[in-house]
Design a protein around this motif. Structure first.
Motif, PDB file in Angstrom:
ATOM      1  N   ASP A   1      15.997   9.850  -0.917  1.00 42.79           N
ATOM      2  CA  ASP A   1      16.500   8.702  -1.667  1.00 42.79           C
ATOM      3  C   ASP A   1      18.017   8.676  -1.551  1.00 42.79           C
ATOM      4  O   ASP A   1      18.600   9.409  -0.738  1.00 42.79           O
ATOM      5  CB  ASP A   1      16.026   8.744  -3.129  1.00 42.79           C
TER       6      ASP A   1
ATOM      7  N   ASP B   1      17.680   2.868  -0.800  1.00 40.55           N
ATOM      8  CA  ASP B   1      16.357   3.479  -0.617  1.00 40.55           C
ATOM      9  C   ASP B   1      15.510   2.549   0.246  1.00 40.55           C
ATOM     10  O   ASP B   1      15.422   1.347  -0.037  1.00 40.55           O
ATOM     11  CB  ASP B   1      15.646   3.671  -1.959  1.00 40.55           C
TER      12      ASP B   1
ATOM     13  N   HIS C   1      10.396   4.158  -1.099  1.00 34.94           N
ATOM     14  CA  HIS C   1      11.175   5.369  -1.352  1.00 34.94           C
ATOM     15  C   HIS C   1      12.051   5.176  -2.584  1.00 34.94           C
ATOM     16  O   HIS C   1      12.482   4.056  -2.883  1.00 34.94           O
ATOM     17  CB  HIS C   1      12.061   5.703  -0.153  1.00 34.94           C
TER      18      HIS C   1
ATOM     19  N   THR D   1       9.028  10.801  -4.156  1.00 30.71           N
ATOM     20  CA  THR D   1       8.741   9.676  -3.269  1.00 30.71           C
ATOM     21  C   THR D   1       7.314   9.182  -3.505  1.00 30.71           C
ATOM     22  O   THR D   1       6.376   9.985  -3.524  1.00 30.71           O
ATOM     23  CB  THR D   1       8.888  10.100  -1.797  1.00 30.71           C
TER      24      THR D   1
ATOM     25  N   TYR E   1       5.522   6.757   1.301  1.00 29.01           N
ATOM     26  CA  TYR E   1       5.723   7.789   2.319  1.00 29.01           C
ATOM     27  C   TYR E   1       4.693   7.636   3.434  1.00 29.01           C
ATOM     28  O   TYR E   1       5.025   7.661   4.626  1.00 29.01           O
ATOM     29  CB  TYR E   1       5.627   9.169   1.683  1.00 29.01           C
TER      30      TYR E   1
END
Length: 385
Positions: free
Chosen positions: A25, A46, A50, A163, A168
Protein backbone atom coordinates in the motif's frame (compact mmCIF):
# COMPACT_ATOMS: atom_id res chain seq x y z
CA UNK A 1 -13.54 4.87 -9.22
CA UNK A 2 -10.90 7.05 -7.56
CA UNK A 3 -7.82 5.33 -6.20
CA UNK A 4 -6.88 6.01 -2.60
CA UNK A 5 -3.91 8.34 -2.62
CA UNK A 6 -1.71 10.50 -0.39
CA UNK A 7 -0.23 13.78 -1.59
CA UNK A 8 2.94 15.40 -0.16
CA UNK A 9 4.93 18.41 -1.31
CA UNK A 10 4.32 21.84 -2.81
CA UNK A 11 1.10 22.27 -4.78
CA UNK A 12 2.93 23.98 -7.64
CA UNK A 13 5.82 21.50 -7.91
CA UNK A 14 6.23 18.88 -10.67
CA UNK A 15 4.08 15.85 -9.92
CA UNK A 16 5.61 12.43 -9.21
CA UNK A 17 3.32 9.38 -9.04
CA UNK A 18 4.51 6.36 -7.02
CA UNK A 19 2.91 2.97 -7.75
CA UNK A 20 3.49 0.02 -5.44
CA UNK A 21 4.06 -3.69 -5.71
CA UNK A 22 1.60 -6.55 -5.49
CA UNK A 23 0.49 -6.80 -1.86
CA UNK A 24 1.64 -3.32 -0.82
CA UNK A 25 0.00 0.00 0.00
CA UNK A 26 1.06 3.64 0.11
CA UNK A 27 3.31 2.99 3.12
CA UNK A 28 5.79 1.27 0.78
CA UNK A 29 6.94 4.69 -0.43
CA UNK A 30 6.94 6.56 2.91
CA UNK A 31 10.71 7.14 3.10
CA UNK A 32 11.27 8.12 -0.56
CA UNK A 33 8.19 10.38 -0.42
CA UNK A 34 9.55 12.29 2.57
CA UNK A 35 12.79 13.05 0.76
CA UNK A 36 11.35 13.72 -2.70
CA UNK A 37 8.46 15.90 -1.50
CA UNK A 38 10.91 18.75 -0.88
CA UNK A 39 11.10 19.21 -4.65
CA UNK A 40 8.09 17.33 -6.06
CA UNK A 41 4.38 17.01 -5.44
CA UNK A 42 4.53 13.32 -4.58
CA UNK A 43 1.35 11.30 -5.09
CA UNK A 44 1.39 7.81 -3.58
CA UNK A 45 -1.56 5.62 -4.55
CA UNK A 46 -2.99 2.18 -3.83
CA UNK A 47 -3.77 0.04 -6.88
CA UNK A 48 -7.34 -1.18 -7.15
CA UNK A 49 -7.83 -4.10 -4.77
CA UNK A 50 -5.01 -2.84 -2.53
CA UNK A 51 -4.82 -0.75 0.61
CA UNK A 52 -7.81 1.57 0.85
CA UNK A 53 -8.68 1.59 -2.86
CA UNK A 54 -11.92 -0.03 -4.05
CA UNK A 55 -12.11 -3.70 -5.04
CA UNK A 56 -14.30 -3.71 -8.14
CA UNK A 57 -15.82 -7.03 -9.25
CA UNK A 58 -14.80 -8.93 -12.35
CA UNK A 59 -11.58 -9.71 -14.20
CA UNK A 60 -8.87 -7.03 -14.52
CA UNK A 61 -5.78 -6.60 -16.61
CA UNK A 62 -2.79 -4.27 -16.43
CA UNK A 63 -4.52 -1.88 -18.84
CA UNK A 64 -7.37 -1.50 -16.32
CA UNK A 65 -4.86 -0.58 -13.61
CA UNK A 66 -3.26 1.90 -16.01
CA UNK A 67 -6.58 3.53 -16.79
CA UNK A 68 -7.16 3.87 -13.03
CA UNK A 69 -3.99 5.98 -12.86
CA UNK A 70 -5.12 8.14 -15.79
CA UNK A 71 -8.41 8.71 -13.95
CA UNK A 72 -6.45 9.69 -10.84
CA UNK A 73 -4.45 12.24 -12.84
CA UNK A 74 -7.69 13.65 -14.21
CA UNK A 75 -9.13 13.79 -10.68
CA UNK A 76 -6.09 15.74 -9.52
CA UNK A 77 -6.18 18.03 -12.55
CA UNK A 78 -2.69 16.93 -13.63
CA UNK A 79 -1.99 16.78 -17.36
CA UNK A 80 1.50 15.27 -17.17
CA UNK A 81 3.59 13.70 -14.40
CA UNK A 82 6.70 11.75 -13.63
CA UNK A 83 5.97 8.11 -12.76
CA UNK A 84 7.88 5.56 -10.69
CA UNK A 85 6.61 2.08 -9.96
CA UNK A 86 7.88 -1.03 -8.22
CA UNK A 87 6.96 -4.52 -9.49
CA UNK A 88 3.22 -4.31 -10.33
CA UNK A 89 3.57 -0.53 -10.22
CA UNK A 90 6.32 -0.75 -12.82
CA UNK A 91 4.13 -2.88 -15.06
CA UNK A 92 1.46 -0.20 -14.87
CA UNK A 93 4.11 2.42 -15.63
CA UNK A 94 5.19 0.64 -18.81
CA UNK A 95 1.58 0.46 -19.99
CA UNK A 96 1.05 4.16 -19.23
CA UNK A 97 4.22 5.27 -21.03
CA UNK A 98 3.35 3.21 -24.11
CA UNK A 99 -0.39 3.94 -24.30
CA UNK A 100 -0.64 7.45 -22.85
CA UNK A 101 2.80 8.94 -23.62
CA UNK A 102 1.47 12.49 -23.41
CA UNK A 103 0.78 11.95 -19.67
CA UNK A 104 4.22 10.61 -18.67
CA UNK A 105 7.26 12.85 -18.32
CA UNK A 106 10.11 10.75 -16.89
CA UNK A 107 9.75 7.06 -15.98
CA UNK A 108 11.45 4.91 -13.34
CA UNK A 109 10.82 1.14 -13.24
CA UNK A 110 11.93 -0.74 -10.12
CA UNK A 111 12.22 -4.52 -9.71
CA UNK A 112 9.73 -5.19 -12.49
CA UNK A 113 9.26 -7.22 -15.67
CA UNK A 114 7.40 -6.81 -18.94
CA UNK A 115 6.51 -10.53 -19.07
CA UNK A 116 6.55 -12.88 -16.09
CA UNK A 117 5.63 -16.50 -16.89
CA UNK A 118 4.58 -19.13 -16.13
CA UNK A 119 0.97 -18.04 -15.99
CA UNK A 120 0.05 -21.19 -14.05
CA UNK A 121 2.11 -20.06 -11.07
CA UNK A 122 0.16 -16.80 -10.83
CA UNK A 123 -3.18 -18.54 -11.31
CA UNK A 124 -2.29 -21.07 -8.61
CA UNK A 125 -1.33 -18.24 -6.26
CA UNK A 126 -4.62 -16.47 -6.94
CA UNK A 127 -6.55 -19.66 -6.18
CA UNK A 128 -4.58 -20.19 -2.95
CA UNK A 129 -5.33 -16.66 -1.75
CA UNK A 130 -9.01 -16.94 -2.55
CA UNK A 131 -9.18 -20.23 -0.64
CA UNK A 132 -6.95 -19.45 2.34
CA UNK A 133 -6.42 -15.69 2.43
CA UNK A 134 -3.11 -13.83 2.36
CA UNK A 135 -1.91 -15.69 5.46
CA UNK A 136 -1.59 -18.85 3.35
CA UNK A 137 1.23 -17.33 1.27
CA UNK A 138 2.63 -14.65 3.60
CA UNK A 139 5.80 -16.48 4.68
CA UNK A 140 6.76 -17.35 1.10
CA UNK A 141 6.15 -13.79 -0.13
CA UNK A 142 8.04 -12.12 2.72
CA UNK A 143 11.00 -14.44 2.15
CA UNK A 144 11.40 -12.97 -1.33
CA UNK A 145 10.69 -9.37 -0.36
CA UNK A 146 13.93 -9.02 1.64
CA UNK A 147 17.39 -10.57 1.78
CA UNK A 148 18.10 -13.25 4.42
CA UNK A 149 19.01 -11.73 7.76
CA UNK A 150 17.35 -8.39 7.10
CA UNK A 151 14.75 -7.49 9.75
CA UNK A 152 12.06 -5.22 8.30
CA UNK A 153 9.97 -5.23 11.47
CA UNK A 154 6.27 -6.17 11.59
CA UNK A 155 4.98 -3.50 9.18
CA UNK A 156 5.52 -5.35 5.86
CA UNK A 157 3.65 -8.45 7.06
CA UNK A 158 0.80 -6.30 8.31
CA UNK A 159 0.76 -4.46 4.98
CA UNK A 160 0.53 -7.74 3.06
CA UNK A 161 -2.12 -9.26 5.33
CA UNK A 162 -4.15 -6.05 5.08
CA UNK A 163 -4.50 -6.46 1.31
CA UNK A 164 -8.00 -7.64 0.27
CA UNK A 165 -7.77 -11.26 -0.85
CA UNK A 166 -9.96 -10.73 -3.91
CA UNK A 167 -7.92 -7.71 -4.95
CA UNK A 168 -4.61 -9.53 -4.56
CA UNK A 169 -5.91 -12.56 -6.47
CA UNK A 170 -7.30 -10.45 -9.32
CA UNK A 171 -3.94 -8.71 -9.71
CA UNK A 172 -2.19 -12.10 -9.80
CA UNK A 173 -4.48 -13.03 -12.68
CA UNK A 174 -3.67 -9.74 -14.40
CA UNK A 175 0.06 -10.53 -14.19
CA UNK A 176 -0.60 -14.03 -15.53
CA UNK A 177 -2.19 -12.52 -18.65
CA UNK A 178 0.35 -9.69 -19.04
CA UNK A 179 2.81 -9.38 -21.91
CA UNK A 180 4.11 -5.83 -22.35
CA UNK A 181 7.15 -6.71 -24.48
CA UNK A 182 5.65 -5.32 -27.68
CA UNK A 183 4.92 -2.03 -25.89
CA UNK A 184 8.52 -1.39 -24.81
CA UNK A 185 9.85 0.05 -28.11
CA UNK A 186 6.99 2.58 -28.07
CA UNK A 187 8.07 4.15 -24.78
CA UNK A 188 9.44 7.62 -25.43
CA UNK A 189 9.76 8.88 -21.85
CA UNK A 190 13.33 9.02 -20.51
CA UNK A 191 13.46 5.75 -18.60
CA UNK A 192 15.56 4.43 -15.73
CA UNK A 193 15.26 0.71 -14.96
CA UNK A 194 16.37 -0.26 -11.44
CA UNK A 195 16.96 -3.86 -10.38
CA UNK A 196 17.85 -5.25 -6.96
CA UNK A 197 20.96 -7.43 -6.89
CA UNK A 198 19.35 -10.12 -4.70
CA UNK A 199 15.84 -10.05 -6.13
CA UNK A 200 14.66 -13.65 -6.56
CA UNK A 201 11.11 -12.69 -7.49
CA UNK A 202 12.15 -10.60 -10.52
CA UNK A 203 15.89 -11.14 -11.15
CA UNK A 204 18.05 -8.33 -12.55
CA UNK A 205 18.19 -10.04 -15.95
CA UNK A 206 14.53 -9.18 -16.50
CA UNK A 207 15.22 -5.53 -15.75
CA UNK A 208 18.15 -5.63 -18.17
CA UNK A 209 15.81 -6.90 -20.89
CA UNK A 210 13.53 -3.91 -20.36
CA UNK A 211 16.47 -1.49 -20.44
CA UNK A 212 17.73 -3.10 -23.63
CA UNK A 213 14.36 -2.74 -25.34
CA UNK A 214 13.12 0.71 -24.28
CA UNK A 215 14.87 3.24 -26.55
CA UNK A 216 17.56 5.13 -24.65
CA UNK A 217 16.77 3.52 -21.28
CA UNK A 218 19.36 3.38 -18.51
CA UNK A 219 19.95 0.43 -16.17
CA UNK A 220 21.10 0.43 -12.54
CA UNK A 221 21.40 -2.28 -9.89
CA UNK A 222 20.91 -1.63 -6.16
CA UNK A 223 23.20 -3.86 -4.07
CA UNK A 224 22.13 -5.46 -0.81
CA UNK A 225 18.42 -5.54 -1.60
CA UNK A 226 15.77 -8.01 -2.67
CA UNK A 227 12.36 -7.41 -4.25
CA UNK A 228 11.09 -4.56 -2.06
CA UNK A 229 14.17 -2.43 -2.63
CA UNK A 230 12.22 0.72 -1.77
CA UNK A 231 11.81 -0.61 1.78
CA UNK A 232 15.15 -2.34 2.22
CA UNK A 233 17.33 0.33 0.53
CA UNK A 234 15.20 3.49 0.39
CA UNK A 235 18.32 5.64 0.43
CA UNK A 236 19.72 4.10 -2.76
CA UNK A 237 16.38 4.04 -4.57
CA UNK A 238 15.60 7.64 -3.61
CA UNK A 239 19.01 8.82 -4.78
CA UNK A 240 18.54 7.15 -8.18
CA UNK A 241 15.05 8.64 -8.50
CA UNK A 242 16.22 12.13 -7.59
CA UNK A 243 19.10 12.11 -10.07
CA UNK A 244 17.00 10.65 -12.88
CA UNK A 245 14.13 13.08 -12.34
CA UNK A 246 16.59 15.97 -12.34
CA UNK A 247 17.77 14.92 -15.80
CA UNK A 248 21.11 13.41 -14.81
CA UNK A 249 22.49 10.46 -16.77
CA UNK A 250 22.09 7.59 -14.32
CA UNK A 251 23.10 3.96 -14.69
CA UNK A 252 24.37 2.17 -17.77
CA UNK A 253 22.88 1.90 -21.23
CA UNK A 254 25.63 0.69 -23.55
CA UNK A 255 26.73 -2.38 -21.63
CA UNK A 256 24.13 -4.80 -20.37
CA UNK A 257 25.86 -7.29 -18.02
CA UNK A 258 27.45 -10.21 -19.88
CA UNK A 259 25.30 -12.77 -18.11
CA UNK A 260 22.19 -11.14 -19.53
CA UNK A 261 23.55 -10.37 -23.01
CA UNK A 262 21.72 -13.22 -24.75
CA UNK A 263 18.46 -12.43 -22.95
CA UNK A 264 18.76 -8.72 -23.74
CA UNK A 265 19.61 -9.48 -27.37
CA UNK A 266 16.64 -11.80 -27.72
CA UNK A 267 14.33 -9.12 -26.27
CA UNK A 268 15.54 -6.54 -28.80
CA UNK A 269 15.46 -9.05 -31.64
CA UNK A 270 11.82 -9.84 -30.87
CA UNK A 271 10.92 -6.15 -30.49
CA UNK A 272 12.45 -5.24 -33.86
CA UNK A 273 11.70 -8.32 -35.98
CA UNK A 274 8.52 -9.54 -34.30
CA UNK A 275 7.77 -12.72 -32.36
CA UNK A 276 6.60 -14.70 -35.40
CA UNK A 277 9.89 -14.25 -37.28
CA UNK A 278 12.05 -14.99 -34.23
CA UNK A 279 9.93 -18.00 -33.26
CA UNK A 280 10.50 -19.46 -36.73
CA UNK A 281 14.25 -18.88 -36.47
CA UNK A 282 14.37 -20.52 -33.04
CA UNK A 283 12.28 -23.46 -34.22
CA UNK A 284 14.62 -23.97 -37.21
CA UNK A 285 17.74 -23.94 -35.03
CA UNK A 286 19.61 -27.23 -34.82
CA UNK A 287 23.06 -28.37 -33.74
CA UNK A 288 24.53 -27.10 -37.00
CA UNK A 289 23.19 -23.53 -36.64
CA UNK A 290 22.93 -23.17 -32.83
CA UNK A 291 26.27 -21.39 -32.38
CA UNK A 292 25.47 -18.96 -35.20
CA UNK A 293 22.06 -18.14 -33.71
CA UNK A 294 23.68 -17.53 -30.33
CA UNK A 295 26.33 -15.32 -31.96
CA UNK A 296 23.88 -13.02 -33.74
CA UNK A 297 21.60 -12.83 -30.71
CA UNK A 298 24.41 -11.84 -28.35
CA UNK A 299 26.42 -9.56 -30.64
CA UNK A 300 24.22 -8.18 -33.43
CA UNK A 301 21.19 -7.72 -31.18
CA UNK A 302 22.69 -7.74 -27.68
CA UNK A 303 25.74 -5.57 -28.42
CA UNK A 304 24.99 -3.27 -31.37
CA UNK A 305 21.19 -2.82 -31.39
CA UNK A 306 21.17 -2.15 -27.62
CA UNK A 307 23.64 0.74 -27.84
CA UNK A 308 22.31 4.26 -27.32
CA UNK A 309 24.61 5.97 -29.84
CA UNK A 310 21.89 5.58 -32.48
CA UNK A 311 18.17 5.04 -32.07
CA UNK A 312 16.25 2.05 -33.42
CA UNK A 313 14.84 4.17 -36.24
CA UNK A 314 18.29 5.24 -37.44
CA UNK A 315 19.62 1.69 -37.20
CA UNK A 316 16.73 0.48 -39.34
CA UNK A 317 17.48 3.05 -42.04
CA UNK A 318 21.15 2.06 -42.14
CA UNK A 319 20.30 -1.65 -42.19
CA UNK A 320 17.86 -1.18 -45.08
CA UNK A 321 20.52 0.57 -47.15
CA UNK A 322 23.09 -2.15 -46.54
CA UNK A 323 20.71 -5.06 -47.17
CA UNK A 324 19.44 -3.43 -50.38
CA UNK A 325 23.03 -3.02 -51.56
CA UNK A 326 23.74 -6.66 -50.77
CA UNK A 327 20.43 -7.75 -52.37
CA UNK A 328 19.88 -9.74 -49.20
CA UNK A 329 16.95 -12.07 -48.75
CA UNK A 330 16.43 -10.45 -45.33
CA UNK A 331 15.52 -7.07 -46.86
CA UNK A 332 11.76 -7.68 -46.57
CA UNK A 333 12.13 -8.70 -42.93
CA UNK A 334 13.84 -5.40 -42.18
CA UNK A 335 11.24 -3.38 -44.10
CA UNK A 336 8.68 -4.72 -41.62
CA UNK A 337 11.10 -4.09 -38.76
CA UNK A 338 11.63 -0.51 -39.92
CA UNK A 339 7.90 0.14 -39.77
CA UNK A 340 7.87 -1.12 -36.16
CA UNK A 341 10.70 1.29 -35.41
CA UNK A 342 8.79 4.29 -36.74
CA UNK A 343 10.21 4.52 -40.28
CA UNK A 344 7.67 5.68 -42.89
CA UNK A 345 7.27 4.30 -46.44
CA UNK A 346 8.42 7.70 -47.74
CA UNK A 347 11.66 7.40 -45.77
CA UNK A 348 12.23 3.88 -47.10
CA UNK A 349 11.89 5.29 -50.61
CA UNK A 350 14.46 7.99 -49.79
CA UNK A 351 16.90 5.36 -48.55
CA UNK A 352 16.56 3.40 -51.78
CA UNK A 353 17.16 6.53 -53.85
CA UNK A 354 20.42 6.89 -51.94
CA UNK A 355 21.21 3.24 -52.67
CA UNK A 356 20.63 3.84 -56.39
CA UNK A 357 23.23 6.62 -56.42
CA UNK A 358 25.91 4.96 -54.32
CA UNK A 359 25.36 1.23 -54.91
CA UNK A 360 23.71 1.07 -58.33
CA UNK A 361 20.31 1.21 -59.99
CA UNK A 362 19.87 -2.59 -60.30
CA UNK A 363 20.24 -3.08 -56.52
CA UNK A 364 17.82 -0.23 -55.80
CA UNK A 365 15.33 -1.45 -58.42
CA UNK A 366 15.24 -4.90 -56.87
CA UNK A 367 14.84 -3.41 -53.39
CA UNK A 368 11.99 -1.12 -54.52
CA UNK A 369 10.12 -4.16 -55.84
CA UNK A 370 10.53 -6.08 -52.58
CA UNK A 371 9.65 -3.03 -50.50
CA UNK A 372 6.45 -2.37 -52.48
CA UNK A 373 5.26 -5.96 -52.03
CA UNK A 374 6.12 -5.91 -48.33
CA UNK A 375 4.46 -2.57 -47.66
CA UNK A 376 1.35 -3.66 -49.54
CA UNK A 377 1.18 -6.82 -47.43
CA UNK A 378 1.33 -4.73 -44.26
CA UNK A 379 -1.39 -2.37 -45.45
CA UNK A 380 0.90 0.62 -46.00
CA UNK A 381 0.07 2.75 -49.03
CA UNK A 382 2.74 3.35 -51.67
CA UNK A 383 2.83 5.24 -54.94
CA UNK A 384 3.88 3.35 -58.11
CA UNK A 385 7.65 3.57 -58.59
Amino acid sequence: MTLHHVVDGPADAPVLLLGGSLGSDVSLWAAPARALSERYRVVRFDHRGHGRSPVPPGVWDVADLGRDVLALLDHLGVARAHYAGLSLGGMVGMWLAAHAPERVDRLALVCTAAFLPPAKGWLDRAAAVRAGGLASIADAVLARWFTPGFDPGPAPRAMLLGTPADGYAACCEAIAAMDLRADLPRIAAPTLVIAAADDLAIPPALGAEIAATVPGARFAVVPGAAHLAALQRPDAVTDLFARHLAGEVVGDAAAVPTATRHAAGMAVRRAVLGDAHVDRAVADTDAFTADFQDLITRYAWGEVWTRDGLGRRERSLITLAMLATLRSGEFAVHVRAALRNGVTPEEISEVLLQVAIYAGVPAANAAFAVARRTLAATGEETEPT
